[in-house]
Design a protein around this motif. Sequence first.
Motif, short mmCIF file in Angstrom:
data_model
loop_
_atom_site.label_atom_id
_atom_site.label_comp_id
_atom_site.label_asym_id
_atom_site.label_seq_id
_atom_site.Cartn_x
_atom_site.Cartn_y
_atom_site.Cartn_z
N UNK A 36 6.73 16.90 9.22
CA UNK A 36 6.66 14.95 9.01
C UNK A 36 4.87 14.19 9.63
N UNK A 37 5.36 14.97 10.58
CA UNK A 37 4.41 13.49 10.46
C UNK A 37 2.59 14.43 10.31
N UNK A 38 2.51 15.36 9.96
CA UNK A 38 2.11 16.18 9.62
C UNK A 38 1.36 15.78 8.03
N UNK A 39 2.37 15.78 7.50
CA UNK A 39 2.27 15.35 5.90
C UNK A 39 1.77 14.05 6.24
N UNK A 40 2.28 13.04 7.06
CA UNK A 40 2.02 11.66 6.96
C UNK A 40 0.55 11.33 6.67
N UNK A 41 -0.29 12.28 7.78
CA UNK A 41 -1.01 12.62 8.37
C UNK A 41 -2.78 12.79 7.57
N UNK A 42 -1.70 13.46 6.91
CA UNK A 42 -2.32 14.81 6.71
C UNK A 42 -3.82 14.10 5.72
N UNK A 43 -5.44 13.70 5.82
CA UNK A 43 -5.90 13.43 4.91
C UNK A 43 -7.10 12.24 5.19
N UNK A 48 -2.11 15.44 15.89
CA UNK A 48 -3.39 15.55 14.59
C UNK A 48 -4.32 15.46 14.78
N UNK A 49 -5.17 15.68 16.20
CA UNK A 49 -6.40 15.47 16.06
C UNK A 49 -6.95 14.49 15.59
N UNK A 50 -6.36 12.77 15.96
CA UNK A 50 -6.83 12.43 15.33
C UNK A 50 -6.79 10.69 16.80
N UNK A 51 -6.80 11.32 17.93
CA UNK A 51 -6.52 10.44 19.14
C UNK A 51 -7.78 10.97 19.90
N UNK A 52 -8.50 10.32 20.50
CA UNK A 52 -9.92 11.07 21.05
C UNK A 52 -9.79 10.45 22.14
N UNK A 53 -8.92 9.34 22.78
CA UNK A 53 -8.38 9.06 23.78
C UNK A 53 -6.81 7.70 23.64
N UNK A 100 1.19 -0.76 -0.26
CA UNK A 100 0.04 -0.15 -0.08
C UNK A 100 1.27 1.06 0.34
N UNK A 101 0.36 2.63 -0.54
CA UNK A 101 1.39 3.29 -0.60
C UNK A 101 -0.01 4.01 0.15
N UNK A 102 0.63 5.67 0.61
CA UNK A 102 0.33 6.83 1.74
C UNK A 102 -1.24 7.11 0.85
N UNK A 103 -0.56 7.25 -0.31
CA UNK A 103 -2.42 7.63 -0.86
C UNK A 103 -3.45 7.07 -0.68
N UNK A 104 -3.23 5.46 -0.49
CA UNK A 104 -3.90 4.17 -0.25
C UNK A 104 -4.84 4.51 1.07
N UNK A 105 -3.80 5.08 1.88
CA UNK A 105 -4.59 4.94 3.82
C UNK A 105 -5.50 6.02 4.08
N UNK A 106 -5.41 7.03 3.43
CA UNK A 106 -6.03 8.54 3.08
C UNK A 106 -7.64 8.23 3.78
N UNK A 107 -8.39 8.68 4.43
CA UNK A 107 -9.90 8.32 4.59
C UNK A 107 -10.47 8.80 5.94
N UNK A 108 -11.29 8.20 5.98
CA UNK A 108 -12.10 8.77 7.19
C UNK A 108 -12.46 6.86 8.28
N UNK A 109 -12.17 6.79 9.07
CA UNK A 109 -11.25 5.52 10.26
C UNK A 109 -12.19 5.57 11.34
#
Length: 209
Positions: free
Chosen positions: A197-204, A29-34, A1-10
Motif C-alpha cells: 500500500x505504501x509503495x502504491x502511495x509513494x509511486x511517482x 521507498x528510498x525517499x528519506x535521506x536522513x 488534492x488527489x494522489x495524482x497531484x502529488x506525484x513528482x520531484x521534491x
Amino acid sequence: MRIADIKGKYDDIFSLGELCFISIQLEKNGIRPYSGVLDWVGSPSLSGVNRLLRNRFEGFMDRHQMECIGTAGEKLYLVQDKTYDIYSNHDFFIAQNDPNLLEAYPSVKAKYDRRVARFLEKVDTSERLLFVRSGGTYEEVEQLQQVLDDLVQNDYVLLFINAVGSDGLEENDWPMERVCSVNLPTVDKLWGDSDHLWKELFEGIELRK
C-alpha cells in the motif's frame, strides 16, 4: 488534492508524525535521506505539532519540561515533552540513565537541535517540499495547512493519512488547496504487511538528486 497531484520531484520529504511507521516507509521507498525531527518520537497530538511548528520549535525538549513517565519496552524509558505532548521512546536507555536525572539528555538534545536546524533551513530555502502526517482531525489538518503556509517559504504539499481501517488505499476529496488526504488500514495493520500500500502511495514521488 488527489494522489495524482502529488506525484513528482521534491527537494526534501519530512514526516510530521504521529508514529514511526511513516519514516520507516519513507526509507523503504528510498525517499528519506536522513532522520527528521519527528521521525522517531511519538506525537499523538496534532495540535501539539501545530504549536511546535508555529513556534519554530522554540523550547522543544527543554530540560525542565522533560519527564520520564514509564518505559518503552525493556531497554528504553518513555520521556514526555510536556509542553508539546511529544514522547521520546528511542533516546534514553534504561542501562545508561536514571529516570530522574536522564544523564543522556545533553547528547539527545544536541541531536534534536541539529535536526531542527536542518528542518528550518529546508523550509526556508527549498523550492518544493512534501510533508507526511498521520493522525488528527479535519480541523487540526486545516490548522496545520495554515501553519505550513506561514512557515514554508515556497511550494509544499501535505499528505495526510487516515488510519481508519479501509481495505486498501482510498482517496478523500478534502477541499484544501495543499492537502492530499487518504485512508489506509488501521494502525496495527500499518505496522504489519502493508508495504504494497505504501509503495502504491509513494509511486511517482522522488527526491531531487
